[in-house]
Design an enzyme around this catalytic site. Structure first.
Site, PDB file in Angstrom:
ATOM      1  N   ASP A   4    -116.472  25.735   3.469  1.00 63.44           N
ATOM      2  CA  ASP A   4    -116.170  27.049   4.018  1.00 63.44           C
ATOM      3  C   ASP A   4    -117.160  27.427   5.112  1.00 63.44           C
ATOM      4  O   ASP A   4    -118.363  27.161   5.008  1.00 63.44           O
ATOM      5  CB  ASP A   4    -116.232  28.084   2.886  1.00 63.44           C
ATOM      6  CG  ASP A   4    -115.944  29.478   3.356  1.00 63.44           C
ATOM      7  OD1 ASP A   4    -114.823  29.729   3.820  1.00 63.44           O
ATOM      8  OD2 ASP A   4    -116.849  30.340   3.272  1.00 63.44           O
TER       9      ASP A   4
ATOM     10  N   GLU B 175    -114.139  23.893   7.619  1.00 62.97           N
ATOM     11  CA  GLU B 175    -113.563  25.002   8.375  1.00 62.97           C
ATOM     12  C   GLU B 175    -114.445  25.298   9.581  1.00 62.97           C
ATOM     13  O   GLU B 175    -115.534  25.850   9.444  1.00 62.97           O
ATOM     14  CB  GLU B 175    -113.455  26.250   7.487  1.00 62.97           C
ATOM     15  CG  GLU B 175    -112.870  27.447   8.232  1.00 62.97           C
ATOM     16  CD  GLU B 175    -113.094  28.760   7.517  1.00 62.97           C
ATOM     17  OE1 GLU B 175    -112.274  29.672   7.706  1.00 62.97           O
ATOM     18  OE2 GLU B 175    -114.104  28.884   6.777  1.00 62.97           O
TER      19      GLU B 175
END
Length: 528
Positions: free
Chosen positions: A231, A267
């Site tokens: 993330d 990401e």
């Protein structure tokens, strides 16, 4: 990277009819065996656990609920799952961790999670979990202890890390650096929280912290997890690509020592060139934000009925990504949990939704499909909770239906039927996904092949590319327009090939005659 074909008996059992055209020009049904390669090219299904399937009737999706739906996921053609965060957290979304070595009790127990991993592996499904290391929850014991220590620290004194090592786990300063810095209550110290005051940013340069995160990785790998979705990798340190790449490489290499097939997808919500720079980390995959989102190249191609920009992006990605990491695996998607759903972008038009799915599932790399995308679920507005609503299993049977996030708006209804109805409808969006994934599982070149665009066969909504992998070449022919088109293969490297697979919004077939393929509107054909 190890590769092997799945057991021949299993392959034969999974053989499925595809719509193909014969050399004589008739439309026929043919049997083709799946050719699934055991490597890190996968078809991934993204799940928000809390909204997926409730196994015990408490309104909350859970690990056991996913187990109940593994056959559904497998039969669609997915062989990978990405779970949004499952670690303990005070929020519904769980992107603010309070314990890196546990599961959130709302979703089940550690034993439940281990059972989920085992059941995935029985079905040749690999499982990824979200690894959130840019920040923790403000309720994490590390942050609580660091703040308590700083509150007692005499004015003008620097933290003693032997007394409180956690003071270096986060970014603390004696002044407010910018608007994303917040004051430690009861002290003159400030901390960074780039996303939210209750998500303090970690200092990933700290050696002791890295040791803690390595322990966390051990915990999940020992449970059998096959990889991590990283993330917010763009924000580990703001505007520090080199430093962030070093962080990704550190954790990736650490995990590969325990599992040489460990997979990581990160990401990096940025432009194509920035994403390419992050491939310099030596890690395998970055989400393709150029292709994805309601404004991305995939959806735009469908809206405009033109392939030009998408083709250009395919080639640029291949050139730019491979220059940084020759072993990269692209990670394209349509939308994800942070975006309005693709059904909103394409006004729930079944033909356009099928075409978008067809484009995605013939892209190179490992495609990611957000739960509910396969049935055309909708979202509403910009509120995150409205992008993570309950999976729509049935209109008439509430078994397994979740309550969804507490903050979501009521009345967000899909324009398309639920899973049970679509499964029974051969022409549904759900069954189109199944056919597209089958096509992908029959032709490993679709994921792994090096792309060559056949320029003279590309105009408007018509396009042709060759994909070559390990000496095998296939052609992918696209007609995303509203009219039937003819694509002459003579004089190209596709000349003499046979029709090998077909996707069409209305299940029409392609015709191959005299080295020319006639494609119906809104269709994709594979020749080999």
């Amino acid at each position: 990277m190890k590769k092997r074909l799945i057991n021949a008996a299993v392959t034969a059992a999974l053989a499925i009819a595809l719509v193909c055209g014969s050399l004589a020009g008739t439309r026929t049904g043919g049997q083709q065996e799946l050719n699934i390669i055991e490597d890190n090219y996968r078809n991934y299904y993204e799940i928000f656990v809390g909204s997926f399937y409730d196994s015990d009737g408490d309104g909350m999706g859970d690990f056991n609920g996913i187990v109940e739906k593994l056959d559904y996921i497998k039969e669609l053609g997915f062989n990978g799952i990405w779970l949004m965060p499952v670690m303990p957290s005070p929020t519904y979304h769980k992107y603010d961790v309070t314990d890196y070595e546990a599961v959130d009790a709302a979703y089940g127990t550690v034993d439940d999670f281990k059972n989920l991993v085992d059941e995935c592996h029985k079905r040749n499904i690999r499982l990824l979990t979200d690894m959130v290391i840019n920040h923790t929850s403000s309720q994490h014991p590390w942050f609580q202890e660091a703040c308590s220590y700083l509150q007692t620290l005499e004015e003008g004194k620097e933290p003693d890390l032997t007394a409180c090592p956690y003071a270096d786990y986060y970014h603390f300063a004696r002044e407010q650096v910018n608007s994303t810095w917040y004051q430690v209550p009861g002290s003159s110290w400030w901390y960074e929280g780039s996303f939210w005051s209750e998500m303090p940013d970690l200092n990933l340069a700290d050696t002791a912290l890295r040791g803690e995160l390595e322990k966390a990785a051990d915990f999940w790998l020992d449970l059998g997890v096959d990889g991590f979705r990283m993330d917010a990798a763009l924000h580990f340190e703001e505007n520090d690509t080199q430093g962030n790449c070093e962080v990704l490489n550190w954790l990736y290499q650490y995990c590969r020592k325990k599992n040489e097939d460990f997979y990581m997808v990160s990401e990096v919500w940025a432009s194509g060139q920035t994403i390419a720079d992050y491939y310099g980390s030596g890690t395998p995959s970055m989400f393709n934000f150029t292709a994805g989102s309601g404004e991305g190249k995939l959806v735009s191609a469908v809206r405009q009925g033109k392939m030009t920009s998408l083709l250009q992006t395919m080639v640029e990605n291949q050139e730019n990504y491979s220059a940084k990491n020759p072993d990269y695996i692209d990670a394209p998607f349509l939308t994800n949990h942070d975006m309005g759903r693709v059904a909103n972008a394409l006004v729930s038009d079944p033909v356009k939704l099928k075409m978008a799915a067809g484009l995605l599932l013939t892209m190179s790399g490992s495609p990611f499909v957000y739960y509910g995308e396969e049935i055309g679920m909708k979202s509403a507005g910009t509120k995150d909770e409205n992008k993570r609503i309950p999976m729509f299993w049935s209109k008439s049977d509430s078994t397994g239906m979740t309550d969804g996030p507490a903050g979501m708006d009521a009345g967000i209804e899909s324009s398309l039927p639920a899973v049970d109805e679509q499964l029974a409808d051969e022409g549904s969006l759900l069954n189109y996904y199944k056919k597209a994934l089958t096509l992908r599982n029959v032709h490993p070149e679709l994921a792994r092949g090096k792309i060559t665009v056949l320029d003279r066969l590309c105009e408007g909504g018509t396009a042709a590319v060759a994909k070559t992998w390990e000496g095998s070449t296939i052609g992918v022919l696209y007609n995303i327009g509203d009219e039937e088109v003819s694509v002459p293969l003579s004089g190209t490297e596709l000349s003499g090939m046979q029709l090998s697979g077909m996707l069409a919004a209305d299940d029409a077939g392609a015709v191959l005659k005299d080295d020319t393929v006639t494609l119906p509107a809104h269709s994709i054909a594979v020749v080999k």
